[in-house]
Design an enzyme around this catalytic site. Structure first.
Site, PDB file in Angstrom:
ATOM      1  N   ARG A 166       0.826  -1.227   0.000  1.00  0.00           N
ATOM      2  CA  ARG A 166       0.000   0.000   0.000  1.00  0.00           C
ATOM      3  C   ARG A 166       0.853   1.266   0.000  1.00  0.00           C
ATOM      4  NH1 ARG A 166      -2.158  -3.570  -1.331  1.00  0.00           N
ATOM      5  NH2 ARG A 166      -3.896  -4.725  -0.405  1.00  0.00           N
ATOM      6  N   SER A 225     -10.435  -0.982   3.984  1.00  0.00           N
ATOM      7  CA  SER A 225      -9.665  -1.292   5.194  1.00  0.00           C
ATOM      8  C   SER A 225      -9.109  -0.022   5.826  1.00  0.00           C
ATOM      9  CB  SER A 225      -8.503  -2.222   4.852  1.00  0.00           C
ATOM     10  OG  SER A 225      -9.022  -3.462   4.443  1.00  0.00           O
ATOM     11  N   GLU A 276      -4.175   2.549   7.081  1.00  0.00           N
ATOM     12  CA  GLU A 276      -4.002   2.534   5.616  1.00  0.00           C
ATOM     13  C   GLU A 276      -4.744   3.754   5.049  1.00  0.00           C
ATOM     14  OE1 GLU A 276      -4.703  -1.273   3.777  1.00  0.00           O
ATOM     15  OE2 GLU A 276      -5.711  -0.353   2.064  1.00  0.00           O
TER      16      GLU A 276
HETATM   17  C1  FAD Z   1     -15.438  -0.672  -0.283  1.00  0.00           C
HETATM   18  C2  FAD Z   1     -13.959  -0.448  -0.451  1.00  0.00           C
HETATM   19  C3  FAD Z   1     -13.124  -1.540  -0.661  1.00  0.00           C
HETATM   20  C4  FAD Z   1     -11.749  -1.360  -0.823  1.00  0.00           C
HETATM   21  N1  FAD Z   1     -10.969  -2.455  -1.034  1.00  0.00           N
HETATM   22  C5  FAD Z   1      -9.654  -2.282  -1.257  1.00  0.00           C
HETATM   23  C6  FAD Z   1      -8.818  -3.411  -1.538  1.00  0.00           C
HETATM   24  O1  FAD Z   1      -9.253  -4.559  -1.592  1.00  0.00           O
HETATM   25  N2  FAD Z   1      -7.511  -3.197  -1.755  1.00  0.00           N
HETATM   26  C7  FAD Z   1      -6.960  -1.959  -1.723  1.00  0.00           C
HETATM   27  O2  FAD Z   1      -5.746  -1.812  -1.963  1.00  0.00           O
HETATM   28  N3  FAD Z   1      -7.721  -0.873  -1.457  1.00  0.00           N
HETATM   29  C8  FAD Z   1      -9.043  -1.003  -1.223  1.00  0.00           C
HETATM   30  N4  FAD Z   1      -9.819   0.088  -0.960  1.00  0.00           N
HETATM   31  C9  FAD Z   1      -9.178   1.418  -0.822  1.00  0.00           C
HETATM   32  C10 FAD Z   1      -9.060   2.240  -2.108  1.00  0.00           C
HETATM   33  O3  FAD Z   1     -10.058   1.892  -3.053  1.00  0.00           O
HETATM   34  C11 FAD Z   1      -7.667   2.106  -2.739  1.00  0.00           C
HETATM   35  O4  FAD Z   1      -6.657   2.581  -1.852  1.00  0.00           O
HETATM   36  C12 FAD Z   1      -7.545   2.890  -4.055  1.00  0.00           C
HETATM   37  O5  FAD Z   1      -6.289   2.599  -4.635  1.00  0.00           O
HETATM   38  C13 FAD Z   1      -7.665   4.405  -3.869  1.00  0.00           C
HETATM   39  O6  FAD Z   1      -7.893   4.981  -5.131  1.00  0.00           O
HETATM   40  P1  FAD Z   1      -8.617   6.396  -5.241  1.00  0.00           P
HETATM   41  O7  FAD Z   1      -8.634   6.782  -6.673  1.00  0.00           O
HETATM   42  O8  FAD Z   1      -9.929   6.362  -4.561  1.00  0.00           O
HETATM   43  O9  FAD Z   1      -7.607   7.303  -4.452  1.00  0.00           O
HETATM   44  P2  FAD Z   1      -7.938   8.427  -3.362  1.00  0.00           P
HETATM   45  O10 FAD Z   1      -8.598   7.829  -2.182  1.00  0.00           O
HETATM   46  O11 FAD Z   1      -8.614   9.576  -4.019  1.00  0.00           O
HETATM   47  O12 FAD Z   1      -6.448   8.830  -2.953  1.00  0.00           O
HETATM   48  C14 FAD Z   1      -5.634   7.875  -2.310  1.00  0.00           C
HETATM   49  C15 FAD Z   1      -4.174   8.288  -2.495  1.00  0.00           C
HETATM   50  O13 FAD Z   1      -3.837   8.209  -3.875  1.00  0.00           O
HETATM   51  C16 FAD Z   1      -3.429   9.485  -4.360  1.00  0.00           C
HETATM   52  N5  FAD Z   1      -3.950   9.627  -5.732  1.00  0.00           N
HETATM   53  C17 FAD Z   1      -5.231   9.454  -6.161  1.00  0.00           C
HETATM   54  N6  FAD Z   1      -5.293   9.640  -7.506  1.00  0.00           N
HETATM   55  C18 FAD Z   1      -4.037   9.945  -7.911  1.00  0.00           C
HETATM   56  C19 FAD Z   1      -3.445  10.244  -9.168  1.00  0.00           C
HETATM   57  N7  FAD Z   1      -4.149  10.306 -10.319  1.00  0.00           N
HETATM   58  N8  FAD Z   1      -2.126  10.501  -9.202  1.00  0.00           N
HETATM   59  C20 FAD Z   1      -1.365  10.475  -8.075  1.00  0.00           C
HETATM   60  N9  FAD Z   1      -1.857  10.197  -6.857  1.00  0.00           N
HETATM   61  C21 FAD Z   1      -3.189   9.925  -6.780  1.00  0.00           C
HETATM   62  C22 FAD Z   1      -3.997  10.501  -3.383  1.00  0.00           C
HETATM   63  O14 FAD Z   1      -3.217  11.686  -3.353  1.00  0.00           O
HETATM   64  C23 FAD Z   1      -3.931   9.740  -2.077  1.00  0.00           C
HETATM   65  O15 FAD Z   1      -2.628   9.805  -1.541  1.00  0.00           O
HETATM   66  C24 FAD Z   1     -11.201  -0.054  -0.781  1.00  0.00           C
HETATM   67  C25 FAD Z   1     -12.044   1.041  -0.605  1.00  0.00           C
HETATM   68  C26 FAD Z   1     -13.407   0.857  -0.435  1.00  0.00           C
HETATM   69  C27 FAD Z   1     -14.310   2.046  -0.258  1.00  0.00           C
END
Ligand code: FAD
Length: 321
Positions: A192, A240, A310
């Site tokens: 992560r 998580s 996380e």
């Molecule tokens: C129901 C649910 C289930 C989930 N299950 C999992 C799972 O199984 N495994 C897992 O790893 N995660 C899981 N997650 C967490 C999440 O979906 C992941 O961490 C995902 O990678 C975050 O992506 P995001 O676009 O929503 O990022 P955000 O939440 O918007 O941002 C997260 C981080 O990424 C950075 N970021 C976002 N977009 C960019 C970009 N374009 N360029 C550079 N940095 C960027 C942000 O600055 C921040 O530091 C879950 C979340 C939910 C709600």
């Protein structure tokens, strides 16, 4: 900390360049899966490469505090909000390019914009008979967020499928305003985490896929969706809350400490999955933050293990970003 005059000047310059894409005082609740959190001083939605270059030029001049977001599925914004610039990709950055041609050519890559929702990428690749990205269907983030977080599930992680990512540092005055190509190995992807900076935007990523029968790929997608529905709650959460400590699972430790169903205000430890904390109707970010702290304290008391979040907690009163 930027003054309100600095922020008004930043917003004015962005509005001059991108009038339809700049908003002041947007509610972060609408930008995240937790659906809580205070206002964002300036939000800009970059819909193509030209718009993102304009954002970089303005940001490099003003040097605001900066938060790049994807689908907000791993972020908790405090109730105070954020007196800086939030950058969100959309439009052209939601495009997916599937390989054309026969089997040999198809044993290659899928290219996706930074704003592509991971479940869409998983389903589109599967129905085109391209295997390898099925695990993304259960992760409701974006491609950019997956690269930054090295998102993973069902035994796979982004690092196993990522080939290259294109990254633009919005604050690096020594770089030009176009994204640089990085090999996956350059990003130091771990559990992560990556070495991307807070000012880096992942604009595009390329993933390795292999040809397979579309029906077989779609069946794997359906099985992951079924498993998630059975084991994880819906509603307002960010997946998580804590990272799994080595050799154990944060959910198991929270459950063993008897904390399923524990509540602070409108925030509750999910009875279905102890590492998911739900924000119910009327919950505040403070409720979730306090619940995270209380669970951390009680698990440490019961087991001696310090759980590490996380979830990224952000906002003016959190010291992040
Ligand atoms: C129901 C649910 C289930 C989930 N299950 C999992 C799972 O199984 N495994 C897992 O790893 N995660 C899981 N997650 C967490 C999440 O979906 C992941 O961490 C995902 O990678 C975050 O992506 P995001 O676009 O929503 O990022 P955000 O939440 O918007 O941002 C997260 C981080 O990424 C950075 N970021 C976002 N977009 C960019 C970009 N374009 N360029 C550079 N940095 C960027 C942000 O600055 C921040 O530091 C879950 C979340 C939910 C709600």
């Amino acid at each position: 900390m930027s003054t309100s005059a600095d922020l008004a000047s930043l917003a004015g310059d962005l509005r001059d360049r991108l009038p339809d894409a700049t908003t002041e005082g947007a509610s972060f609740a609408e930008l995240s899966t937790y659906r809580v959190g205070g206002p964002v001083a300036v939000l800009v939605r970059a819909h193509d490469v030209g718009a993102l270059s304009a954002v970089a030029e303005v940001a490099r001049r003003h040097r605001p505090r900066l938060l790049v977001i994807g689908r907000g599925s791993n972020l908790l914004m405090s109730d105070v909000g954020f007196s800086g610039l939030v950058v969100l990709l959309e439009g052209e950055f939601e495009a997916i390019e599937l390989p054309a041609g026969g089997t040999a050519e198809r044993e290659s890559s899928v290219r996706a914009g930074g704003a592509v929702p991971l479940p869409v990428l998983a389903r589109r690749s599967a129905s085109a008979g391209l295997a390898g990205l099925e695990f993304f269907v259960g992760i409701p983030g974006s491609v950019g967020g997956a690269v930054r977080m090295n998102a993973g599930g069902h035994g796979r992680e982004t690092v196993e499928v990522l080939q290259r990512a294109w990254v633009l540092d919005l604050l690096d005055e020594t770089a030009d305003a176009t994204a640089r190509a990085c090999m996956a190995g350059d990003l130091d992807l771990g559990y992560r985490r990556s070495n991307l900076r807070g000012s880096d935007v992942v604009t595009t990523a390329e993933f390795a896929v292999t040809p397979d029968d579309p029906g077989t790929c779609e069946a794997r997608v359906a099985e992951i969706v079924r498993w998630r529905r059975e084991h994880q709650p819906g509603g307002q959460n960010a997946g998580s809350v804590f990272r799994n400590p080595p050799g154990d699972s944060a959910g198991r430790l929270i459950d063993a400490a008897g904390l399923k169903g524990m509540r602070v205000g409108g925030a509750v430890v999910s009875p279905k999955h102890a590492n998911f904390f739900q924000a119910e109707e009327g919950a505040t970010a403070r409720d979730v933050i306090d619940l995270v702290g209380e669970v951390q304290r009680r698990v440490a008391e019961a087991t001696g293990i310090d759980l590490v979040p996380e979830l990224h907690v952000v906002g003016d009163d959190t010291g992040s970003p």
